[in-house]
Design a protein around this motif. Sequence first.
Motif, PDB file in Angstrom:
ATOM      1  N   PRO B  96      70.319  26.879  24.620  1.00  0.00           N
ATOM      2  CA  PRO B  96      71.454  27.530  25.516  1.00  0.00           C
ATOM      3  C   PRO B  96      72.598  27.869  24.466  1.00  0.00           C
ATOM      4  N   ARG B 100      75.057  31.815  22.669  1.00  0.00           N
ATOM      5  CA  ARG B 100      76.566  31.785  22.793  1.00  0.00           C
ATOM      6  C   ARG B 100      77.017  32.220  21.668  1.00  0.00           C
ATOM      7  N   ARG B 167      75.386  52.133  30.257  1.00  0.00           N
ATOM      8  CA  ARG B 167      74.234  52.498  31.274  1.00  0.00           C
ATOM      9  C   ARG B 167      72.823  52.199  30.931  1.00  0.00           C
ATOM     10  N   GLU B 177      67.053  40.431  33.327  1.00  0.00           N
ATOM     11  CA  GLU B 177      67.181  39.712  34.546  1.00  0.00           C
ATOM     12  C   GLU B 177      66.064  39.282  35.467  1.00  0.00           C
ATOM     13  N   GLY B 181      66.086  35.838  34.550  1.00  0.00           N
ATOM     14  CA  GLY B 181      66.881  35.511  35.611  1.00  0.00           C
ATOM     15  C   GLY B 181      68.465  35.379  35.101  1.00  0.00           C
ATOM     16  N   ALA B 182      68.624  35.863  33.551  1.00  0.00           N
ATOM     17  CA  ALA B 182      69.943  36.055  33.086  1.00  0.00           C
ATOM     18  C   ALA B 182      70.294  37.071  32.637  1.00  0.00           C
ATOM     19  N   ARG B 183      71.593  37.765  32.348  1.00  0.00           N
ATOM     20  CA  ARG B 183      71.704  39.111  31.948  1.00  0.00           C
ATOM     21  C   ARG B 183      72.514  38.956  30.547  1.00  0.00           C
ATOM     22  N   THR B 185      73.206  35.454  28.653  1.00  0.00           N
ATOM     23  CA  THR B 185      72.837  34.336  27.832  1.00  0.00           C
ATOM     24  C   THR B 185      71.481  33.985  28.262  1.00  0.00           C
ATOM     25  N   TYR B 186      70.350  34.510  27.653  1.00  0.00           N
ATOM     26  CA  TYR B 186      69.089  34.287  28.465  1.00  0.00           C
ATOM     27  C   TYR B 186      68.323  33.219  28.408  1.00  0.00           C
ATOM     28  N   SER B 187      68.434  32.384  27.174  1.00  0.00           N
ATOM     29  CA  SER B 187      67.680  31.240  26.813  1.00  0.00           C
ATOM     30  C   SER B 187      66.166  31.301  27.411  1.00  0.00           C
TER      31      SER B 187
ATOM     32  N   ARG C  51      63.916  35.546  40.236  1.00  0.00           N
ATOM     33  CA  ARG C  51      64.219  34.640  39.102  1.00  0.00           C
ATOM     34  C   ARG C  51      65.618  34.580  38.653  1.00  0.00           C
ATOM     35  N   TYR C  52      66.460  35.055  39.464  1.00  0.00           N
ATOM     36  CA  TYR C  52      67.910  35.067  39.132  1.00  0.00           C
ATOM     37  C   TYR C  52      68.322  33.715  38.924  1.00  0.00           C
TER      38      TYR C  52
END
Lengths: 379, 409, 181
Positions: B96, B100, B167, B177, B181-183, B185-187, C51-52
């Motif tokens: 993680p 960054r 956009r 996502e 699940g992340a926008r 910091t994907y890991s 999965r958020y």
Amino acid sequence: MQHGNLVHELLSGVAPEAVPEWATILVTAVIGVSVLVGLVSVLAMFSVWLERKVSGHIQCRYGPMYVGGWHGWAQSLADGVKLLMKEDMIPLGADRVLFVLAPALVLGSIFGAMAAMPLAPGFYFADINLGVFFILGMSALTTIGVIMSGWASNSKWSLYGAMREAAQVVAYEIPLGISLLAPLMVAGTFNLLEASEAQSGWFGMKWFVFQNPFLIPAAVLFFVAALAETKRAPFDLPEAESELVAGFMTEYSGIRWSFFFMEEYAAMFLMSIVGAVFFFGGFESPFTSLAEWAFVAESGADGVVTEAAGIFELPLLYHVTAGTVLAAKALFGVFLMMWVRWTLPRVRIDQVMTMGYKYLTPLALVVVLATGFWELILS
Amino acid sequence: MMIESQGKTTEPQAAGVVLSEKARTLPSGEREFMMDVRTADLEVNMGPQHPATHGVMRILIRTDGELITGAQPHLGYLHRCAEKIGENVEWLQYLPYTDRYDYLAAMNNNLGYSMAVEAMLGEEIPRRAQMLRTICAELNRIGSHLIAFGTYGLDLGAITPFLYAFREREWMMALFEKICGARLTYSYLRIGGVFNDTPPGWLGEVEHFCDVFEEKHKEYVDLLMMNHIFVKRTADIGVIPAEMALDFGLTGPMIRGSGIDFDLRRDTPYMLYGELADAGAFDVILGSGAKGALGDCWDRFYVRVMEMIESVKIIRWCLGSIEPGPVIAPLPKVLKVPAGEAYVGIENPRGELGHFVVSDGGKVARRVRVRGPSFCNLAVLEAIMPGTLLADAVAIVGSTDVVIGETDR
Amino acid sequence: MLASSAVREYLTNVWDGVRTTLVGMRITGRYLLQKPITVQYPDERLPIPDRYRGIHYLEQEKCINCLACARACPIDCIEMDAIRHGKELEWVSFTLDYQKCMFCELCVYPCPKDCIHMGTEFAYVSFDRSEFVHDLLSFKGMAPDAKVRMREAKEKKALKEAAKLAAKQAKDESEGNGDGD
């Protein structure tokens, strides 16, 4: 159709004989100034809202939507209240007198310039013979205020902004004036009301741009020069937010800052009015002709309303229509300026100079010459 | 020239360089005489809080009017000891943190680090995992180049292309996502593969994104890249000749903009890229000097904008040949990496992102060293900025496309 | 020759400037007339994928206080405390410090009971830093069914012991009887 000042006539009409002439003039002036101040503030607020909506929709978003209900119409009002509430800050190293004076001068000179702006055929503040020159001269005064603000802020970024403004305005006054010469030659007058008058006919479509083919490039040149004159993108170098942080307004905040803002929008509107009057028919449009025709048909006059006509006989519908038409034309010009702003990148300072001196000025001279020959040949 | 006269000092030597009644030789060889006017170069701090430095970088600029006579970038405002943290947390736990440093291309950072660890493990990565990694890395490259495109427009005063770029980037982030699940910091990547298979229908959505993106890409080109003002602002500005690019060790679009054919994806094929290059799935875009000198800001911008289309091609190739299968190699939960060291350099959107990791056989790395592309690319600023105008400084900084999180780490 | 090329360049510049401006304005103008793509956030919300990685939630009944998630956390933001009563747990706290948490989801995978998850809640706002130390427990102390189980176990144990005691007593008695003989 030349009319006297509506307010003045109204006052003279209702005032008793004992009231001297200067008193009515004074009251007229006071009313005019308050109307002007209110107009500029409302105009600035509306333009800011319009700008935000236009930019928002161009960028696939909505812009303000909440304050006031319908499409956030009261957003600028709320912002204005916020700006009034903000702490009045003057940087420690600033030249206090100039720092305070600069926004006042900027706003004052644009108010002065707006005095020569007609709102309706019978509603103007000053009917000046050299109206255009007065407007150009007064709006050029804002430059002094901008340079003052840049110097007084005692910030390096502000100073850069001020220097750019000085160079830019000097460069663009020339093509602005010259490109206006072309319609002035066609109109044969410097007076805005008379110029508008000269375009009546053809059911209100006898605009100068339709009368002379060289006035179309002249209008384009005028538009570009007006963009530069009003510090609008792509010529917003004095503030250039990505280069100079905020240029000459870096150190300003609160209501002082909003003065610069109001000046920008007022200047945009003013330049659009000048453009509308000298290129796009002024008050004239099919609607205006229709209103005039309706009045004439009703009053039974032979199409000429004499100055002797009393105030209560004045065709109010005609005035309102003409004023609306001019405002609509001017607002379209403002919208066009916004559209350009949200499309183009900013030019560099040397390119601004190049464009002003090497492109716009010679082209404007050519256009003036061509317009002159055209007029000569036609007459 | 102006600041001096505001000061109240009476001694001339008190305020910087004074060249009264002296002559100085201009770069052109001309002698310039200064008679009475006391002049000094104006030193301006561009940053750390400045709209055009893309974060908290400070560039100390020495200017003569609008002309820049010297520039020096100062770094370290965003230093977070990322490498030291790598020596204190377990192998997987460092992942993680890699998000960054170059936060605009987190997938690529994950990839670099996990590949470096995998090189020591010698583990075979399942093919589907490699496919997903490639798709994600290239999607992220598009996202990163979109930011480069948008913020470069913003630097030059065009605000709308930035919003358009966002956009499409928003869409890309929504895709990520959905998969991880992340926008930002994907890991998403794990050592040995990726941590989750795609949700149903995700690959179809990626394909749809590619279709729409290709259409929008034409608009980007028309709206900004070919705009006359934009061309005039960027062509012949900040020219980096090929020689200089090599000397400074530039990588990525910076060196390709100077016309040097160097792309790690093809030259040191890792993962599926060798296969992709053999199949001719993508081309390496090079600066051509179409609008000015070779290696100017416009060329670098051109390389980035056109690389997005190459990334779309790679994604399409992967989508065409992806097959079901496992997505992660069977590895223990608490990883112990055999003693040794590995260096893996991958092609980040900004250039060569190198990870050098040393293991002493334990659960924690002995040393993690990162070669950040932005950090190395930034060094060239000092050489190309003098002699340009203040507005060009913004254009040049923007064309290096630095991410301060990565220069400082 | 030179002059003509300079003139051509001059005119090309004018033409390109006007043309590309119009091209750009056509693109922006087209978007001006289209419906915006943004949503009015507090009123409309975009769907959040399953999965958020948002604020965690804990299935407390399943949790066995094994500390696997706390060990997996790169920044040690998970702390848990429970008193063990045989098989049952009396929960004291299970806190996650959201000032530190970076939502990497590394805590979710090592869980042997699959009881810690990341939810779809993402807005976590407070005026006070201390409020970001979030307790995931849905109840403190022991679970009601755990109490029942424990009581049952205790009763069972008591019964068992009573039986044992009785048996012992019986044995003792019989032995005592034997002794008495």
